[in-house]
Design an enzyme around this catalytic site. Structure first.
Site, PDB file in Angstrom:
ATOM      1  N   TYR A  53       0.808   1.964   3.544  1.00  6.38           N
ATOM      2  CA  TYR A  53       1.653   0.780   3.287  1.00  6.38           C
ATOM      3  C   TYR A  53       2.291   0.748   1.906  1.00  6.38           C
ATOM      4  O   TYR A  53       1.995   1.591   1.088  1.00  6.38           O
ATOM      5  CB  TYR A  53       0.952  -0.519   3.668  1.00  6.38           C
ATOM      6  N   GLU A  54       3.212  -0.159   1.721  1.00  3.85           N
ATOM      7  CA  GLU A  54       4.072  -0.195   0.512  1.00  3.85           C
ATOM      8  C   GLU A  54       4.831   1.117   0.327  1.00  3.85           C
ATOM      9  O   GLU A  54       5.048   1.567  -0.790  1.00  3.85           O
ATOM     10  CB  GLU A  54       3.253  -0.497  -0.741  1.00  3.85           C
TER      11      GLU A  54
END
Lengths: 594, 594
Positions: A440-441
């Protein structure tokens, strides 16, 4: 039940002795951060996270979150009360702007606390963590009126925030976003669409949730140049600041995930929900990048924080589990077998993780000092250089540290053998939770591309040139420090490889961009090892004069630094060799021939 | 729902073209294994595993096994019917001794089928897998009467087998076993104790379960020299072969595990259960080693089998998922974005796994030919050499392949990004299931110690000397093969490093055994890469003359071989450098100073 002990001593070493925070008392907020204040905060936070947050970790994994028929979501038992205490202590407000209720203390203090939260309970930590990301995006890009409306309550933690980016057809490629915003007579927008994988998207911890939503204003151009950012509160806010009617931004379902069960990962349905434009129309991506850059630092922090707690539990096991005798002779003749920490290969797994974690903590804290310098330094040159470093190092911190952190969790599980594989020991959860940080990110592959395709080039390569020059200067300045020679030599060697790799990319990435893509992962890892070598050289330099101290901390730091040189630094060569093989064999297979 | 397609073409290439099985028709059983027969078996097995076994994989994960109050255990829906079909097809009997109902075909055929079972459904595959291990232990060490009593039913699959080694206080260190055997007047024993982590320990697939149990005969010496092996059937067997009374060997509980939920991992309580001594008293460890050596080959096979199926699913996703444009220019202008397989870093993750899997399959099949040669060759010299190879390579196959296989599963998950982390896509299960292979049948650390502490030394180093000589001869013989130069050079280089590492261990491991322990992991990985380089050279040699074939298979094999040289081989240097750093920094920290 796994244990967690906040590594306060190592944090203090970095903050007081390596970063020497007291030398920056001219920065706003730093004058209040005396060593005593810092130590008091660290110790209070340590106690709270050890006693309140860590014990909820396994409950979070086992219970997960529950979505009810009305779309409301209940967090695991104990989360709500713990979150309330977390807010009362003000642990989320440490480095936030005092103009909006924050404490304005150094960013490194916020990171040290975030590390404790993340180690103690990653799923829990994502509620304040995501909220801080949304806070920063609003702080950086919203109007003063919007800031006054939303930030004070978010600072307090009474309201939390989220980031709504992903849709089923677009994760990395946000240009494919379909969510639609239609302007209303009063200047607000009606927003419709579906968002997925929204962490902390719905829950029972806070009175209101401030969703930051990327959407396309009706008629905007295709691609990322037509994306705008909106504030979409769960409850609309009346003029007096009280909560108004429920906005149709609702949780349509929770994902079943490999880990971080304690965090509600939501499908968010927007059904003509009222939203307020943040910043300029069609400039949503720029606002998102402001926020993402700092959020990525937070994910890099998760990477080593997971490894820290997994390591602690593996270490405790390795000291207690009696199995076989040391190959160099019986070490504990009174016991039926030696504790497994006597076995070199068990130490290898522990020390690989320990050396990585300590280096990563140093780099993360160092970067957070750069973050403050980039915002707060009086001298524009200092601000620029610090800003350059932050931009350059962010993808490295995010990807290298989550990659190695996941390995560390896996090594820690391995130390426990079959017990590691059984859920009751908690090691499986550390591995399962940590796995998300590589994704994620921005996946780690995207970080690598950000590094070679964007960060290296920015301002004609100013950032890496200045970082390389800093390393050179450090080597010159410390060449004759007694006992530091191995570190200086190692740092010089790996930096020379990084220079070679950078030049190779410059020459070959222009000729064929696939060469840059094909080498991006290895380049990022080579850069990661170089930053670690720099941090270890800095740390050992501080520890050497104190090697004779009665506190064995400094001697152990020196020993762990030697382990880094012997056992982690050698990975650099392979990354360089792979990078220099270029794109040919990577692109040779036709799509249908895989 | 994840898919699985058995890699029949690659299996055929290895069996017919690389191993050239038809050249061994003088070995018993090989005369029946004509290419037609082999292909028919592979295709029938492929169909069965794709259509029947693979669809049960996710059900196994979601449902797991259920223990009832009476201690009986139910496997997930569909397992029982599928197991019955598996037995009817005779897939478990391929290489078993015809004297006890087996088909006596080449071992590589059994492995090819086991690979399909393991890829399709690891949790399911462990029922016949463990049974085959127990079968082999009985076959190798039990009396003729015992073999007649147990093996034919086990061959059929009507009865299954287990291995009961571990106890709460002892995993690796079996010398600590406490389970007690008391001899009875009739020559049988009453066995009492508790065993844990017994895979396939109780279930509803078979009429009887033949437990092989390690225990200590009353009065035996302490340590592993006092351990004996016993057959402890779930139901005692009457003289006429029918089932008699229930033996008090019962499932006391099921473990909650990170993965392989479809397999029942049992606590087994022995409560004066009737057992029959296998072989000589106090020689149980020797019998266990016979079995474990071959079981470890099976676990090494699991390592790459998991990566194979995870790779297949990542590949399918990478071809379909549209996200961003190729950095070297738009590849599919009619689509809203390019499929992600155009991106070099996505290819890196796929090709790392593909190159590893194909090399590992080659080595595993090659080793299984050695296994047959060691048992069946007419020439004693051939038998000896093949036996040496098997002994030497077993820990490498087990540890290197499970380590890399787990990485492959993780890379495959990473290709899917957020979808990979959501359980519904099935990638999480592949990762969670694969994690155990690094642990069971001797942790990978134990394999490394077995290699440097035992296998290298045996018979004065005869095994590695002969293996190194074989590689040298291959290089001499093929030096001038057009197009093979890169592989010959690479093989020579990595083998030279392995020689250096072997010499280093010889010199420094004697002086301080901790040097051997400290280098064992890196030595094993360096050896693993060397074996892969040898296999890739062999495979590419066979593919080169057929590069112009209309079947792109050979060209793709050559391209993947080049990828191996460019992107996997360079890891060798780091392993050598780490090994040569010795034990000092690994042993420097005091236990309390970690």
């Amino acid at each position: 039940m796994p244990v967690y002990q906040a590594p306060v001593r190592d944090m203090q070493f970095l903050i007081h002795e390596v970063l020497k925070l007291q030398q920056y008392s001219d920065l706003p907020g730093y004058e209040d951060a005396t060593p005593d204040v810092i130590d008091a905060i660290l110790e209070e936070s340590a106690r709270f996270h050890e006693e309140v947050i860590a014990p909820l970790n396994r409950i979070g994994d086992l219970q997960g979150c529950t979505r009810h028929e009305d779309g409301s979501v209940t967090t695991p038992d104990g989360f709500k009360e713990a979150y309330q205490q977390f807010c009362e202590y003000g642990f989320g407000t440490i480095a936030m702007d005092p103009d909006y209720g924050g404490q304005g203390l150094p960013a490194v203090m916020a990171l040290a606390i975030a590390e404790m939260t993340s180690s103690a309970n990653q799923g829990f930590g994502m509620y304040p963590g995501l909220s801080a990301g949304a806070w920063r995006a609003i702080h950086a890009t919203a109007s003063e009126e919007q800031k006054r409306t939303y930030l004070p309550k978010m600072t307090e933690g009474k309201w939390t925030g989220t980031m709504n980016l992903t849709e089923p057809q677009c994760g990395t490629d946000l240009g494919l976003i379909r969510s639609k915003a239609v302007e209303q007579a009063d200047g607000s927008y009606k927003i419709s669409g579906q968002k997925i994988w929204i962490s902390s998207g719905e829950h029972d911890l806070a009175e209101n949730i401030i969703h930051l939503v990327l959407a396309r204003i009706e008629g905007a151009v295709e691609g990322i140049k037509g994306i705008s950012l909106f504030i979409v509160p769960k409850f609309l806010v009346n003029e007096d600041g009280s909560l108004g009617k429920r906005n149709p931004v609702t949780c349509g379902g929770l994902e079943e995930k490999m880990g971080i069960h304690g965090n509600a990962t939501c499908v968010i349905n927007l059904d003509e929900a009222t939203g307020y434009l943040v910043g300029q129309p069609n400039k949503g991506m720029r606002a998102m990048f402001v926020m993402m850059n700092e959020a990525r630092l937070g994910v890099g922090l998760q990477g080593y924080s997971s490894a820290e707690v997994a390591y602690q539990n593996a270490l405790a096991f390795a000291k207690e589990r009696l199995q076989s005798r040391s190959i160099s002779g019986v070490k504990f003749p009174d016991l039926p077998a030696d504790p497994i920490i006597v076995h070199p290969d068990v130490r290898r797994m522990l020390l690989d993780t320990k050396a990585f974690v300590e280096g990563a903590r140093a780099l993360t804290y160092w970067a957070s000092l750069q973050e403050d310098l980039s915002h707060k330094a009086a001298d524009e040159k200092v601000r620029e250089k610090a800003g350059d470093y932050m931009a350059l190092l962010t993808p490295i911190i995010k990807a290298y540290q989550t990659h190695k952190g996941y390995q560390g969790c896996n090594d820690a599980l391995q130390v426990l053998g079959g017990s590691g594989y059984c859920e009751e020991w908690g090691m499986s959860q550390f591995v399962r939770d940590a796995r998300i940080s590589m994704i994620y990110e921005g996946t780690n592959g995207i970080q690598a591309l950000d590094l070679v395709g964007r960060k290296l080039m920015q301002n004609g390569g100013r950032a890496w040139q200045s970082f390389f020059a800093e390393i050179d200067q450090f080597c010159v300045d410390n060449e004759s420090v007694d006992g530091l020679g191995g570190h200086i030599d190692g740092l010089k060697a790996v930096k020379a490889m990084l220079v070679e790799a950078t030049q190779w990319l410059g020459m070959n990435g222009m000729a064929n961009p696939d060469n840059a893509g094909a080498g991006s992962h290895d380049y990022l890892h080579l850069f990661g090892i170089t930053t670690q070598a720099y941090m270890w050289a800095m740390m050992v330099k501080e520890a050497l004069p104190k090697a004779g101290d009665s506190d064995p901390f400094y001697r152990n730091k020196i020993k762990t630094g030697q382990y880094f040189l012997d056992r982690i630094l050698p990975d650099a060569d392979a990354h360089l060799a792979k990078l220099k093989s270029g794109a040919d064999s990577m692109m040779a297979l036709e799509v249908d021939d895989f």
